[in-house]
Scaffold this motif. Structure first.
Motif, PDB file in Angstrom:
ATOM      1  N   THR A   1       0.690  -1.211  -0.050  1.00  0.00           N
ATOM      2  CA  THR A   1       0.033  -0.010   0.042  1.00  0.00           C
ATOM      3  C   THR A   1       0.837   1.122  -0.012  1.00  0.00           C
ATOM      4  OG1 THR A   1      -1.671  -1.166   1.357  1.00  0.00           O
ATOM      5  CG2 THR A   1      -1.747   1.209   1.252  1.00  0.00           C
TER       6      THR A   1
ATOM      7  N   ILE B   1       0.964   4.238  -2.993  1.00  0.00           N
ATOM      8  CA  ILE B   1       0.954   5.724  -2.672  1.00  0.00           C
ATOM      9  C   ILE B   1       2.016   6.482  -2.965  1.00  0.00           C
ATOM     10  CG2 ILE B   1       0.372   7.245  -0.593  1.00  0.00           C
ATOM     11  CD1 ILE B   1      -2.172   5.768  -1.384  1.00  0.00           C
TER      12      ILE B   1
ATOM     13  N   GLU C   1       1.962   7.399  -6.650  1.00  0.00           N
ATOM     14  CA  GLU C   1       1.065   8.235  -7.073  1.00  0.00           C
ATOM     15  C   GLU C   1       1.701   9.784  -6.410  1.00  0.00           C
ATOM     16  OE1 GLU C   1      -2.292   8.309  -8.475  1.00  0.00           O
ATOM     17  OE2 GLU C   1      -1.949   6.307  -8.856  1.00  0.00           O
TER      18      GLU C   1
ATOM     19  N   LEU D   1      -3.168   4.188   6.280  1.00  0.00           N
ATOM     20  CA  LEU D   1      -2.669   3.213   5.299  1.00  0.00           C
ATOM     21  C   LEU D   1      -3.364   1.894   5.542  1.00  0.00           C
ATOM     22  CD1 LEU D   1       1.256   3.478   5.213  1.00  0.00           C
ATOM     23  CD2 LEU D   1      -0.420   4.110   3.332  1.00  0.00           C
TER      24      LEU D   1
ATOM     25  N   MET E   1      -7.278   7.530   2.041  1.00  0.00           N
ATOM     26  CA  MET E   1      -6.110   7.707   1.298  1.00  0.00           C
ATOM     27  C   MET E   1      -6.327   8.369  -0.201  1.00  0.00           C
ATOM     28  SD  MET E   1      -3.953   4.118   1.835  1.00  0.00           S
ATOM     29  CE  MET E   1      -5.284   2.998   1.714  1.00  0.00           C
TER      30      MET E   1
ATOM     31  N   ILE F   1      -4.893  11.788  -1.917  1.00  0.00           N
ATOM     32  CA  ILE F   1      -4.263  12.024  -3.159  1.00  0.00           C
ATOM     33  C   ILE F   1      -4.970  12.928  -3.848  1.00  0.00           C
ATOM     34  CG2 ILE F   1      -3.662  10.587  -5.425  1.00  0.00           C
ATOM     35  CD1 ILE F   1      -1.839   9.877  -2.998  1.00  0.00           C
TER      36      ILE F   1
ATOM     37  N   PHE G   1       0.454   9.580   5.250  1.00  0.00           N
ATOM     38  CA  PHE G   1      -0.128   8.350   5.279  1.00  0.00           C
ATOM     39  C   PHE G   1       0.465   7.440   6.210  1.00  0.00           C
ATOM     40  CE2 PHE G   1      -0.344  10.509   1.172  1.00  0.00           C
ATOM     41  CZ  PHE G   1      -1.588  10.225   0.699  1.00  0.00           C
TER      42      PHE G   1
END
Length: 210
Positions: free
Chosen positions: A32, A36, A39, A77, A107, A111, A130
């Motif tokens: 995870t 993230i 991104e 997360l 999350m 983002i 996060f």
């Protein structure tokens, strides 16, 4: 005010579904965190910290001028060690694990904030955190005790959580404490054993337990 485009909203929806399908529980959020981080890099974060308090990720978006306060926005997360009972097309693909507390949505929405930060603030910096291991209660302390926290440490920090039942788009706000962490409780019951042929001679904790 920055407004996301339809394409950005569709991207965030797809990301949320992806995260929902692959939940990782507290202390195991490596994939995870990597997802993230990808991104955040793609969205042009000026700096990314990895391994904060475990698998935590933090991203910095620097203002057009260096001077100014640091504002931190925080989400989580981790998922839960609970089997998801759902007919969703994107339901958990991992047995015994599920994003049943909404952290996948948290999350994705953070983002979305990163998308908006393509238009940098005039001053200061914004940190998107996060956090790992929220569900066990250990993650926040681990983040603060991490050596990297000295570089992240904000002047203002904001955390939020979804609240089912609120109207779409509504934000609940109050001063002072508003959410209690999980708290454990132990209850000890003492009884008296007896032979099964004479249960009336015993004292069973069963009624008190029920």
């Amino acid at each position: 005010m920055y407004q996301l485009t339809d394409n950005q909203i569709a991207t965030l929806t797809a990301l949320r579904h992806e995260l929902h399908e692959r939940p990782e529980i507290s202390g195991e959020e490596a994939q995870t965190a990597e997802r993230i981080s990808r991104e955040l890099r793609a969205l042009g974060a000026d700096r990314i910290w990895r391994g904060v308090g475990g698998h935590g990720v933090a991203a910095q978006f620097t203002g057009l001028k260096e001077e100014g306060p640091t504002v931190l926005l925080r989400c989580e997360l981790d998922g839960l060690p609970i089997r998801e009972i759902s007919n969703l097309a994107y339901r958990s693909a991992l047995a015994g694990k599920g994003h049943l507390c909404g952290h996948d949505g948290h999350m994705a929405s953070l983002i979305g904030v990163a998308m908006g930060l393509a238009n940098r603030p005039a001053t200061g910096r914004v940190i998107l955190l996060f956090q790992p291991a929220e569900e066990t209660g250990a993650g926040a302390q681990a983040v603060i005790e991490d050596a990297q926290w000295a570089e992240i440490r904000p002047d203002y920090a904001f955390a939020y959580h979804n609240v089912p039942g609120r109207p779409l788009g509504e934000i609940g706000w109050r001063t002072g404490p508003s959410n209690c962490a999980s708290r454990g409780m132990k209850i000890k019951l003492e009884g008296k054993s007896s032979h099964a042929a004479a249960p009336e001679d015993g004292v069973s904790p069963g009624p008190a337990m029920s």
